[in-house]
Motif scaffolding. Sequence first.
Motif, PDB file in Angstrom:
ATOM      1  N   MET A   1       0.842  -1.169   0.000  1.00  0.00           N
ATOM      2  CA  MET A   1       0.000   0.000   0.000  1.00  0.00           C
ATOM      3  C   MET A   1       0.884   1.227   0.000  1.00  0.00           C
ATOM      4  O   MET A   1       2.037   1.158   0.399  1.00  0.00           O
ATOM      5  N   ILE A   2       0.356   2.347  -0.441  1.00  0.00           N
ATOM      6  CA  ILE A   2       1.092   3.607  -0.403  1.00  0.00           C
ATOM      7  C   ILE A   2       1.001   4.136   1.024  1.00  0.00           C
ATOM      8  O   ILE A   2      -0.076   4.410   1.518  1.00  0.00           O
ATOM      9  N   GLY A   3       2.151   4.247   1.682  1.00  0.00           N
ATOM     10  CA  GLY A   3       2.182   4.718   3.063  1.00  0.00           C
ATOM     11  C   GLY A   3       2.451   6.202   3.168  1.00  0.00           C
ATOM     12  O   GLY A   3       2.043   6.845   4.128  1.00  0.00           O
ATOM     13  N   ALA A   4       3.151   6.749   2.164  1.00  0.00           N
ATOM     14  CA  ALA A   4       3.505   8.168   2.177  1.00  0.00           C
ATOM     15  C   ALA A   4       4.041   8.525   0.790  1.00  0.00           C
ATOM     16  O   ALA A   4       4.195   7.654  -0.070  1.00  0.00           O
ATOM     17  N   VAL A   5       4.301   9.798   0.585  1.00  0.00           N
ATOM     18  CA  VAL A   5       4.879  10.269  -0.673  1.00  0.00           C
ATOM     19  C   VAL A   5       5.989  11.260  -0.376  1.00  0.00           C
ATOM     20  O   VAL A   5       6.037  11.855   0.692  1.00  0.00           O
ATOM     21  N   THR A   6       6.895  11.415  -1.349  1.00  0.00           N
ATOM     22  CA  THR A   6       7.769  12.580  -1.344  1.00  0.00           C
ATOM     23  C   THR A   6       7.102  13.581  -2.262  1.00  0.00           C
ATOM     24  O   THR A   6       6.286  13.217  -3.103  1.00  0.00           O
ATOM     25  N   GLY A   7       7.453  14.841  -2.116  1.00  0.00           N
ATOM     26  CA  GLY A   7       6.725  15.880  -2.827  1.00  0.00           C
ATOM     27  C   GLY A   7       5.505  16.221  -1.996  1.00  0.00           C
ATOM     28  O   GLY A   7       5.570  16.229  -0.768  1.00  0.00           O
ATOM     29  N   SER A   8       4.405  16.456  -2.639  1.00  0.00           N
ATOM     30  CA  SER A   8       3.172  16.769  -1.908  1.00  0.00           C
ATOM     31  C   SER A   8       2.103  15.748  -2.238  1.00  0.00           C
ATOM     32  O   SER A   8       2.213  15.013  -3.222  1.00  0.00           O
ATOM     33  N   ILE A   9       1.074  15.745  -1.444  1.00  0.00           N
ATOM     34  CA  ILE A   9      -0.028  14.800  -1.672  1.00  0.00           C
ATOM     35  C   ILE A   9      -0.780  15.129  -2.967  1.00  0.00           C
ATOM     36  O   ILE A   9      -1.389  14.263  -3.567  1.00  0.00           O
ATOM     37  N   THR A  10      -0.698  16.381  -3.428  1.00  0.00           N
ATOM     38  CA  THR A  10      -1.363  16.766  -4.674  1.00  0.00           C
ATOM     39  C   THR A  10      -0.460  16.615  -5.896  1.00  0.00           C
ATOM     40  O   THR A  10      -0.949  16.621  -7.020  1.00  0.00           O
ATOM     41  N   ALA A  11       0.849  16.470  -5.668  1.00  0.00           N
ATOM     42  CA  ALA A  11       1.803  16.272  -6.757  1.00  0.00           C
ATOM     43  C   ALA A  11       2.945  15.378  -6.275  1.00  0.00           C
ATOM     44  O   ALA A  11       4.075  15.833  -6.099  1.00  0.00           O
ATOM     45  N   PRO A  12       2.662  14.100  -6.022  1.00  0.00           N
ATOM     46  CA  PRO A  12       3.696  13.214  -5.489  1.00  0.00           C
ATOM     47  C   PRO A  12       4.838  12.996  -6.481  1.00  0.00           C
ATOM     48  O   PRO A  12       4.602  12.904  -7.690  1.00  0.00           O
TER      49      PRO A  12
ATOM     50  N   THR B   1       7.547  10.582  -5.525  1.00  0.00           N
ATOM     51  CA  THR B   1       7.760   9.145  -5.359  1.00  0.00           C
ATOM     52  C   THR B   1       6.764   8.630  -4.332  1.00  0.00           C
ATOM     53  O   THR B   1       6.239   9.397  -3.524  1.00  0.00           O
ATOM     54  N   LEU B   2       6.531   7.332  -4.373  1.00  0.00           N
ATOM     55  CA  LEU B   2       5.627   6.688  -3.428  1.00  0.00           C
ATOM     56  C   LEU B   2       6.446   5.875  -2.437  1.00  0.00           C
ATOM     57  O   LEU B   2       7.315   5.100  -2.836  1.00  0.00           O
ATOM     58  N   LEU B   3       6.191   6.058  -1.147  1.00  0.00           N
ATOM     59  CA  LEU B   3       6.820   5.251  -0.112  1.00  0.00           C
ATOM     60  C   LEU B   3       5.833   4.148   0.222  1.00  0.00           C
ATOM     61  O   LEU B   3       4.688   4.412   0.592  1.00  0.00           O
ATOM     62  N   LEU B   4       6.263   2.930   0.055  1.00  0.00           N
ATOM     63  CA  LEU B   4       5.358   1.793   0.137  1.00  0.00           C
ATOM     64  C   LEU B   4       5.476   1.073   1.466  1.00  0.00           C
ATOM     65  O   LEU B   4       6.559   0.982   2.039  1.00  0.00           O
ATOM     66  N   GLY B   5       4.354   0.588   1.949  1.00  0.00           N
ATOM     67  CA  GLY B   5       4.330  -0.101   3.223  1.00  0.00           C
ATOM     68  C   GLY B   5       3.487  -1.357   3.171  1.00  0.00           C
ATOM     69  O   GLY B   5       2.734  -1.583   2.217  1.00  0.00           O
TER      70      GLY B   5
ATOM     71  N   LEU C   1       8.038   9.521 -10.259  1.00  0.00           N
ATOM     72  CA  LEU C   1       6.832   9.472 -11.090  1.00  0.00           C
ATOM     73  C   LEU C   1       6.854  10.563 -12.146  1.00  0.00           C
ATOM     74  O   LEU C   1       7.323  11.680 -11.888  1.00  0.00           O
ATOM     75  N   SER C   2       6.307  10.268 -13.315  1.00  0.00           N
ATOM     76  CA  SER C   2       6.091  11.312 -14.311  1.00  0.00           C
ATOM     77  C   SER C   2       4.999  12.243 -13.785  1.00  0.00           C
ATOM     78  O   SER C   2       4.249  11.882 -12.862  1.00  0.00           O
TER      79      SER C   2
END
Length: 71
Positions: free
Chosen positions: A1-12, A14-18, A35-36
């Motif tokens: 599952m996606i646990g967090a992101v780098t960047g912002s929640i409106t423009a992630p 990368t995805l930090l997965l958990g 991510l593109s």
Amino acid sequence: MIGAVTGSITAPLTLLLGRCDPAGRLRYIGRSTTLSRAAGRAVADQLAPPRAAHPWTGWRFSAGCGTQRTL
């Protein structure tokens, strides 16, 4: 599952997965590549801020070659 992101929640960026361990705690297992913009927008539509204290608050994750960013 996606646990967090780098960047912002409106423009992630990368995805930090958990994954939940047997006790139900969300454990970090890895991150995506960068991510593109189109992929970030598509994922952003599915993200929501945590409803309670996030288990990774204050942790540091590698966000790129030789860098560390606070989550």
